[in-house]
Design a protein around this motif. Structure first.
Motif, mmCIF file in Angstrom:
data_model
loop_
_atom_site.group_PDB
_atom_site.id
_atom_site.type_symbol
_atom_site.label_atom_id
_atom_site.label_comp_id
_atom_site.label_asym_id
_atom_site.label_seq_id
_atom_site.Cartn_x
_atom_site.Cartn_y
_atom_site.Cartn_z
ATOM 1 N N LEU A 132 87.595 122.765 37.758
ATOM 2 C CA LEU A 132 87.312 124.065 37.166
ATOM 3 C C LEU A 132 86.746 124.985 38.231
ATOM 4 N N VAL A 133 87.167 126.223 38.196
ATOM 5 C CA VAL A 133 86.616 127.227 39.093
ATOM 6 C C VAL A 133 85.520 127.960 38.317
ATOM 7 N N THR A 134 84.384 128.153 38.968
ATOM 8 C CA THR A 134 83.244 128.826 38.353
ATOM 9 C C THR A 134 82.769 129.948 39.264
ATOM 10 N N GLY A 135 81.973 130.816 38.705
ATOM 11 C CA GLY A 135 81.327 131.837 39.507
ATOM 12 C C GLY A 135 80.021 131.298 40.046
ATOM 13 N N ASP A 136 79.225 132.179 40.586
ATOM 14 C CA ASP A 136 77.901 131.819 41.076
ATOM 15 C C ASP A 136 77.031 131.405 39.888
ATOM 16 N N THR A 137 75.903 130.820 40.149
ATOM 17 C CA THR A 137 75.000 130.337 39.116
ATOM 18 C C THR A 137 74.821 131.380 38.020
ATOM 19 N N ASP A 138 75.054 130.962 36.772
ATOM 20 C CA ASP A 138 74.886 131.785 35.574
ATOM 21 C C ASP A 138 75.848 132.971 35.474
ATOM 22 N N GLU A 139 76.836 133.077 36.363
ATOM 23 C CA GLU A 139 77.794 134.175 36.308
ATOM 24 C C GLU A 139 78.832 133.909 35.231
ATOM 25 N N GLU A 140 79.078 134.897 34.401
ATOM 26 C CA GLU A 140 80.173 134.822 33.453
ATOM 27 C C GLU A 140 81.380 135.500 34.083
ATOM 28 N N LEU A 141 82.531 134.890 33.934
ATOM 29 C CA LEU A 141 83.772 135.456 34.435
ATOM 30 C C LEU A 141 84.472 136.183 33.296
ATOM 31 N N THR A 142 85.239 137.199 33.629
ATOM 32 C CA THR A 142 86.063 137.884 32.648
ATOM 33 C C THR A 142 87.437 138.048 33.266
ATOM 34 N N GLY A 143 88.446 137.552 32.597
ATOM 35 C CA GLY A 143 89.804 137.562 33.129
ATOM 36 C C GLY A 143 90.060 136.284 33.909
ATOM 37 N N SER A 144 91.322 135.971 34.121
ATOM 38 C CA SER A 144 91.708 134.785 34.854
ATOM 39 C C SER A 144 91.487 134.969 36.354
ATOM 40 N N VAL A 145 91.158 133.884 37.030
ATOM 41 C CA VAL A 145 91.025 133.921 38.496
ATOM 42 C C VAL A 145 92.341 133.537 39.173
ATOM 43 N N ARG A 146 93.345 133.143 38.397
ATOM 44 C CA ARG A 146 94.631 132.722 38.950
ATOM 45 C C ARG A 146 95.225 133.845 39.789
#
Length: 150
Positions: A132-146
């Motif tokens: 799984l790809v994640t952001g930095d600590t406690d970061e919520e992502l919006t949209g796909s990172v693909r």
């Protein structure tokens, strides 16, 4: 960027049926541990600096805020529980990262989290490893990172 790979094996810290029953309820169903490439999941434990016990992860549309996106998943076909499952899963995750995200891991702003079976879940039929790809600590992502190239 330094290499930060978090291994949070499904129920790694749990041992014995009673602990699993208290975590999942009376019925442990490892089919709930299956993840699919492209799914986005929500879980406060999916950060780059934590060790997490994982059961089923809530899947959300990637347009919604989420904590991680599955970019690689594989079902292991070996008979015996592999003692090297953590290391080989981490290696696979790093090898698959650039093809999904569009940037080399060391150049990316994202982190990798790894899920693999514990010896207990292996005995219950769990054979999936997932990256799984994640952001930095406690970061919520919006949209796909693909293909983001970030």
């Amino acid at each position: 960027m330094s290499l930060v790979v978090t291994a949070f094996a499904a129920m790694l810290a749990l041992s014995g049926c009673s602990a699993l029953d208290s975590y999942f309820g009376s019925d442990v169903d490892v089919s709930e541990l299956e993840l699919t490439v492209g799914e986005c999941v929500v879980d406060e434990g999916l950060t780059s600096d934590t060790l997490t016990e994982v059961g089923a992860l809530p899947v959300v549309d990637c347009a919604e805020p989420h904590h991680a996106e599955v970019y690689y998943a594989e079902t292991l076909s070996v008979e015996e529980y592999p003692d090297t499952v953590a290391t080989t899963t981490e290696e696979s995750c790093l090898a698959e990262f650039e093809g999904y995200v569009g940037a080399a891991y060391e150049d990316s702003r994202y982190y990798v989290s790894v899920i693999y079976p514990s010896e207990y879940t292996w005995g219950e039929g769990d054979r999936q490893v997932a990256c799984l790809v994640t952001g930095d600590t406690d970061e919520e992502l919006t949209g796909s990172v693909r293909g983001s190239g970030e």
